[in-house]
Enzyme design. Structure first.
Site, PDB file in Angstrom:
ATOM      1  N   ILE A  35      46.772  42.156  26.876  1.00 18.80           N
ATOM      2  CA  ILE A  35      45.408  42.663  26.924  1.00 18.80           C
ATOM      3  C   ILE A  35      44.991  42.545  28.366  1.00 18.80           C
ATOM      4  O   ILE A  35      45.078  41.456  28.942  1.00 18.80           O
ATOM      5  CB  ILE A  35      44.495  41.830  26.003  1.00 18.80           C
ATOM      6  CG1 ILE A  35      44.872  42.124  24.547  1.00 18.80           C
ATOM      7  CG2 ILE A  35      43.044  42.131  26.293  1.00 18.80           C
ATOM      8  CD1 ILE A  35      44.052  41.364  23.539  1.00 18.80           C
ATOM      9  N   HIS A  94      42.131  38.045  38.445  1.00 20.33           N
ATOM     10  CA  HIS A  94      41.088  37.389  37.647  1.00 20.33           C
ATOM     11  C   HIS A  94      41.454  35.935  37.309  1.00 20.33           C
ATOM     12  O   HIS A  94      40.624  35.202  36.799  1.00 20.33           O
ATOM     13  CB  HIS A  94      40.753  38.225  36.420  1.00 20.33           C
ATOM     14  CG  HIS A  94      40.194  39.553  36.817  1.00 20.33           C
ATOM     15  ND1 HIS A  94      38.968  39.684  37.423  1.00 20.33           N
ATOM     16  CD2 HIS A  94      40.724  40.809  36.778  1.00 20.33           C
ATOM     17  CE1 HIS A  94      38.752  40.962  37.721  1.00 20.33           C
ATOM     18  NE2 HIS A  94      39.805  41.667  37.340  1.00 20.33           N
ATOM     19  N   TYR A 129      40.516  36.302  29.765  1.00 16.65           N
ATOM     20  CA  TYR A 129      41.645  37.057  30.294  1.00 16.65           C
ATOM     21  C   TYR A 129      42.243  36.340  31.519  1.00 16.65           C
ATOM     22  O   TYR A 129      43.446  36.088  31.597  1.00 16.65           O
ATOM     23  CB  TYR A 129      41.169  38.463  30.671  1.00 16.65           C
ATOM     24  CG  TYR A 129      42.136  39.245  31.499  1.00 16.65           C
ATOM     25  CD1 TYR A 129      43.365  39.647  30.978  1.00 16.65           C
ATOM     26  CD2 TYR A 129      41.840  39.585  32.818  1.00 16.65           C
ATOM     27  CE1 TYR A 129      44.266  40.368  31.758  1.00 16.65           C
ATOM     28  CE2 TYR A 129      42.732  40.298  33.600  1.00 16.65           C
ATOM     29  CZ  TYR A 129      43.946  40.683  33.066  1.00 16.65           C
ATOM     30  OH  TYR A 129      44.835  41.386  33.831  1.00 16.65           O
ATOM     31  N   ARG A 141      34.694  47.488  46.239  1.00 16.88           N
ATOM     32  CA  ARG A 141      35.595  46.355  46.054  1.00 16.88           C
ATOM     33  C   ARG A 141      37.063  46.789  46.154  1.00 16.88           C
ATOM     34  O   ARG A 141      37.915  46.076  46.687  1.00 16.88           O
ATOM     35  CB  ARG A 141      35.301  45.725  44.687  1.00 16.88           C
ATOM     36  CG  ARG A 141      36.167  44.539  44.333  1.00 16.88           C
ATOM     37  CD  ARG A 141      35.728  43.916  43.018  1.00 16.88           C
ATOM     38  NE  ARG A 141      36.692  42.926  42.577  1.00 16.88           N
ATOM     39  CZ  ARG A 141      37.745  43.201  41.798  1.00 16.88           C
ATOM     40  NH1 ARG A 141      37.952  44.423  41.362  1.00 16.88           N
ATOM     41  NH2 ARG A 141      38.576  42.238  41.464  1.00 16.88           N
TER      42      ARG A 141
END
Lengths: 267, 267, 267, 267, 267, 267
Positions: free
Chosen positions: D72, D111, D134, D172
């Site tokens: 995911i 992340h 995540y 970004r």
């Protein structure tokens, strides 16, 4: 800037390349125990053994810089190393002090730090981790050069040279190769610097897979032009997965980190 | 992004270069105690002394960014420095706070860190080591900018500019030179950044022999295009071996580290 | 070692404590704009304003060390700070240079680094992050002291004093407290050191919850004897959970990091 | 070097790009729960869910390297993440151990370190600062890979991929963009390395405004060819000044650091 | 400061020690799947499995701090670890977020960094190097705690506990031992801190041969009182020279770094 | 743990102190070129010159640890140093390798790093900066020990001893003093360590004004009991302000950094 530069090891592989290149800028005196083939016009020649103190002192006289490239350049017995590389390097530095020489450039070696794992990302402040008596003798020379700088103000660079030859010859060489012209540039940068002080610099070309971090000597302006990567297709063609714990694969020094480094002949 | 940008020191060497370049993107208001020759179409002019608080407050009004380049730019008496560079810089920052300005770019100087030895390899976290009252005043401005960012959220960059001029003029300049267009790029990067926060950046071109490490501000994307090395042959032609312990040779600040730095006229 | 030591701010809280302690070892000259009550036998007194340059130059004459503790010691208007702390500190250092003084100890402040989050674990190399004009002026003094050391060889210590008083008065004080006798020890260590050079030292007692790392000045041998922890039960008795993002809780400078720091009277 | 390489997530955006590129060098087995359109000649296909342990063990059999890209790839409920990314990644690593696989390349994510401020200048040693479940699952995978390397000698690289897509789509992205061909180069470098060991590498192209420092993995020779800067004019055309304290602006993870990250569908 | 504190794992070895100690200061709610013998006056009890999400959410309600000590505390199958330590830790943190809890103290473990060589001298910034699935799950908990702090402002400490028991039982314990009362002090310091933020702290007593550096959390004031050295004569009496390359000797995790770590029963 | 330990330099100042202390725990064999007065019951004696290779090889036989304390211990001619300290140290290490010795403790010296300024705060990773040929020879020994550890697995500690004598004799000694019993503790810690590996440790007592940071070897548990500070009143009684640029004051090596270090007799 220099009226005369002494080059030891002048008859060796690196010395032979450097002689004409350097002589274009500054008069050189070439020193080796082997004869110098066809001296260049204006080149002086001093034939002597590094272990012969008086001869070395004499060879340095009148030189305001020394490039000390003479040495046993692979593993030897401790006694071989002791004479040529330890005693010999003392002779050169002490000769330089007596002669009022201003700068000494010393051909150190990656084998002074051969036992760092390849992923270590070391720079000029890396402590010695030699892989052979040869490597220990190079660490000795760096250390001696530090003392001559601190105590007598002789500016000094130790070049931790990787694999300096025509072309890289194995996978390790993709990281460690130093082309002849990049070696030459390193030396010129050290000689030209307004202030050299004391510097430890890694001798590697602009290799894609380079290991060593020269950022702490970036002010000297060494910017290598060659890159071992052009030899990668040939060198990797038949490459196999290797054992990551094999000392020759794990450590920077490669085969010098095994029980079977290349050895200087005894006779 | 900006409706109006104040440029102090607009009539100085750097200001004159920057005015038309910046005005192409964003309307500028040019501020100096000296007259501005031939204002550009749409350019506003504010003629006032940095030490005149009310005039500076007024000059900042309506500007969402300030480029503070006005200053005594060499050594002065402490009182000269106190008025123009210390009091004047306060006036600019406090004016910016009152006016709701979002970003202030401050022309700091390498003389804020002039007493680092040249081989130090310093980066944005290097503490002040100023070499003159001038250098102390630049360190003061960086410090004041830090406070305005932390307390009032005014985003800030201090540019520790090396030698910004048409061409490098000496050996030291091979390391410290900043071309005009690279200065311009630095400023644009700071103004364009999505988040500037608080940044200390060294103002040097892409010089082969550069001393300063901008890696901690790499996210701002300053990538200089010029290189002092093209002037090396001329500048090194008659170079001599120098004394590595001479303060003008040993330290980054060069002649500012001696007893005889260039001095602002007193009258 | 010292024939006479100048103490500025001699009538202040810290000065009053230090006068008799120091005078036991070395003759002192006490300087303040306020009168000195009951001078000690052999103590000299110089009554003058820090901003009065000639008077300060005169006060320093004949002193081989200076303890510069005079200042506006909380937030003021910029003009107050400019006169007392910036101009005044210049007067002291320049006076010291003219008088041939060997060492200057400067009472800097934690407010020079007030905007570091409390968990930052900073040491002597921490860059300025001042929290007020007061803090900026202390950073200015450190920077000026650096220049006088580098250029003129005046040895220097800047003491980033935490909360120096009889007892800690709040939770923050459990970390920042500096007892009077530990302050005295810091000063003695700096005066006694065989080589002081340039040092930045944090002024905190041996507090269990101390924030600052003095390891880079460990060679000076400051080993505080007091510990704020003995006041912990009283200070924590009614403690509540606080907002970790409140500037007075988040940053080292405490309430100086808010919009409402304690302020010097204007009149 | 490899007789067969397993690619999980083979039907995803990155997988689709990688399949033909990798297959040119080494036979691949493509694994996904979605069907693989038009398998290439010689390409093997394994259709299964990452959470299906036995199926994954079977898929890894006979592969001497694994590229684990299945996951995911945005925020999900914890249970979704637990099955696909945590349990699924265990299945892949444990399958690799049982199958005698030599190297596992894991698609980690920026992340995993999303909560560093953008000016942090982090490198491979940066601790996890995940911004979502995540991100936590990616940190878990890095940590699991570390254990399999230390305990079982499975060489491993975790690629902290920025924004891998055709083109950057916002400001970004000028910093975080990774082009497809640069992703491919990263993977090839990891597979080709004589010794991979354990490596954490940032997945970004050669972006002018890049944030992440890959110097600690420089020995692997990743030298990206693309640069997001060519998209800067378009992306900055209507840029506005933004609030530097907005989490989407302040932190590396962008919108993942807000309360409203992109979410995986639940059904 | 706290009206109620939840303690998970309350029936375990550490929990049993902590219950009465903590309850002296702040009312506690003890949570475990095993029964709590003889609850203390005023102590609340919640009997539930960590994997039972709703029960855990309910257990956290009304608590302004959580001490999460419940876990499988040695190596398990991945599925055991997944349920108790990974899913269970999510349940605790998410429960805390829903309940408005302010601080969570998490019993992490030295096995999250077990694969560092013993001479590594690591501190709070050391990256995970787990030695088992157990260690991976502790690294997961630290990572999850980081996210809850960054995103939701829940203050958090992860305690990398060494060997917490009555006495050290082997040579390794001379370095890793944490006495019960020192564990208690760590927890109190974290609960009492004016600002906890996010902290990683090593759980070791004041051992003469300690490995871990807590200097980056020194501001929290943990100063252990016990020292394993008093057990040295007994533990070293029959000590032999060991193989420095044996994983149980070389790495911090000891026997967890071998193929045969202690294992949780399966049934 | 040890059936026999060889001590070289057994008749020297340190050796005489160590002999009975060590012999209480482990049988020793005392080696020196000078006679050993009154051997202890069970003490073996080997009388030979360090430069006598065969004799040294023989002396090491049957020893599972070596304490190599024999050397010229002040400045000598290079040839004196070459024989006793360089060749002699090779003889000891190579003898140890041939004899299957497990650990070698080498008496290095602060003069291996004598040219660091006193405020440098160096630790075990400090590069050599020797101040004499003597210091160079100690750096050589550290380097050689590194090679024997990396290549042959002989565990090794190099002790950079400060001023080891009955009492400190000058101001410098307030920092550099090592008491005999603290020296003994260092050695015991190295011999007792479960894993010694390769360690560089500074030999200083728990001096208030200590310079050297042993934190990177903290795991070995050396906790000195003595403190030179008790001699401070006597040593500082007539202290004067000294020139901070005098090499004997500026550098760690003291008088060894001048042109006039103490010298070994030649005859």
């Amino acid at each position: 800037m220099y009226k005369r530069i002494l080059l030891t090891g002048a008859a060796g592989l690196l010395g032979q390349y450097l002689r004409p290149e350097l002589h274009k800028r500054w008069p050189i005196r070439s020193c080796d125990m082997r004869p110098i083939d066809k001296p260049l016009p204006g080149e002086e020649v001093a034939t002597c053994d590094l272990a012969d103190r008086e001869a070395i002192f004499k060879a340095v006289e009148g030189c305001d810089a020394v490039l000390h490239f003479g040495a046993i350049s692979i593993e030897g017995t401790f006694d071989q190393i002791l004479q040529a590389n330890i005693n010999g390097t003392y002779n050169v530095f002490e000769g330089a002090r007596r002669a009022g020489t201003k700068r000494v450039i010393f051909a150190s070696s990656n084998h002074a730090i051969g036992y760092y794992p390849r992923e270590s990302h070391i720079d000029s402040d890396a402590q010695p981790r030699p892989d052979t008596y040869y490597g220990v003798s190079k660490s000795f020379g760096e250390s001696l050069g530090s003392m001559y700088w601190s105590k007598y103000g002789i500016e000094h660079a130790s070049l931790r040279i990787g694999s300096c030859r025509e072309e890289p010859v194995d996978r390790r060489g993709l990281s460690t190769w130093l082309s002849f012209r990049d070696l030459h540039q390193m030396i010129v940068r050290c000689l030209e610097a307004q202030r050299l002080g004391y510097a430890i610099m890694y001798g590697q070309s602009n290799n894609t897979r380079a290991w060593w971090d020269n950022s702490k000597v970036a002010h000297l302006g060494f910017q290598p032009q060659d890159n071992a990567e052009k030899f990668a297709p040939a060198l990797l063609k038949d490459a196999k997965l290797e054992n990551p714990e094999d000392p020759a694969v794990k450590y920077m020094g490669g085969v010098f980190c095994t029980d079977n480094p290349p050895k200087w002949p005894t006779n």
